[in-house]
Design an enzyme around this catalytic site. Sequence first.
Site: not given
Length: 449
Positions: A101, A243, A245, A247
């Site tokens: 993340s 960010d 990743d 999400d």
Amino acid sequence: MGKLFGTDGVRGVANEYPMTAEMALNIGRATAFMFKREGHNPKILIGKDTRLSGYMLENALVSGICSMGVNAILVGVIPTPGIAYLTSSMRADAGIVISASHNPFQDNGIKIFSGDGFKLPDETELAIEDMILNNKMDQLLPRVSELGKAYRMDDARGRYIVFLKHTFPRELSLEGVKVVLDCANGATYRVAPETFYELGAEVTTLFDDPDGRNINVNCGSQYPETLAAEVLKQGADVGFAFDGDGDRLIAVDEKGNVLTGDQVIAICANVMKKEGKLTKNLVVRTVMSNIGLSVALEKLDINSIMTKVGDRYVLEEMQANGSSIGGEDSGHVIFLQHHTTGDGIVTAIQVIAAMKKEGKPLSDLAKIMDVFPQTLINVDTKSRPEISTVPELVAVIKSVEEKLGTSGRVLVRYSGTQNMCRVMVEGPTQEETLKYCKQIADVVKEELG
């Protein structure tokens, strides 16, 4: 949480326990075994962000999955919510994401989605963990004639983009809208620009050149300053930072002001209520949500409930109480009418749809919520004893709470994904919150650092 799985899967420094190739292989084996059943040819999707270590972990996972007689489908670089969507739409048995993340590139992680696109329930994660830690898999390996195969999926990005575009109202258009995107040199670096371009927007993209090491480095949702400056430079209508990743989302208005995740939730919940799409007239927020969100929702005659930090806990409360929107101040927002998990691009699309529907710039929409002064300090820790068992820390928290009275609050909690303690103080002025937050953080560092 178990010994391996935290609040968002397994995480750690790449090539160090537990983020080793050996562990990834075992996670692949255990996950594959959990989803095998007689008379069924199972398949598991694997996606990743742009970290250098993703190659190592991806190949180890594939080896583990195939060694258990299950087929692996390699999607390549794609946002975490993209794997959630594809797992469900392709009727795969599970989806695995290799990502840490918003963490630095040295870290990596593995999180798993069920076939319905939701994150694995705790009991399934614990069952996988038990198989790994108690060496239960060697006797379960199939015969050589029953081994699985690995395939690459070439059209995954296109499928996901089609899904994303369908979350934008067909009667609206982004023609003439200037959008600046900060892709954090992460998983959104191709999907996000292509999505907004296909919706008709004029797109400027920042940090879209990943090299395996520059993910989240002074960019993305945690560092929106460059995005804000570029929005002003371009005279853009809005800016969005994702960010690593993809999400979570942080938005920037046309004046260069950075909006919090809580402000985004308030804006979207208000539009949903007007359209009759705010089920149960309810928003789910977390203990880290700004007091201003609760105040704003109350003024809008919208109910809210509070839960622990972590998008899985937000989702659990949403499902249990029939809510269609919930999220975190950090930018994780879940729109259950569209997706099974937080999706930064979906959130960005809902923000820009709100601007079009209301006919107002984002700076005007943001006035729906007053952000109370808040300071957050993250302190690296070597140990994680219960906060209530550290007398010096209990004392300083009590002292600050007494000084703030009813005009503020204190929250001290451990991160669910990193070895750190988060200290948050809200109060009447920024100066006071900073002073009190530093006082508590200093004690945390002295006692636990």
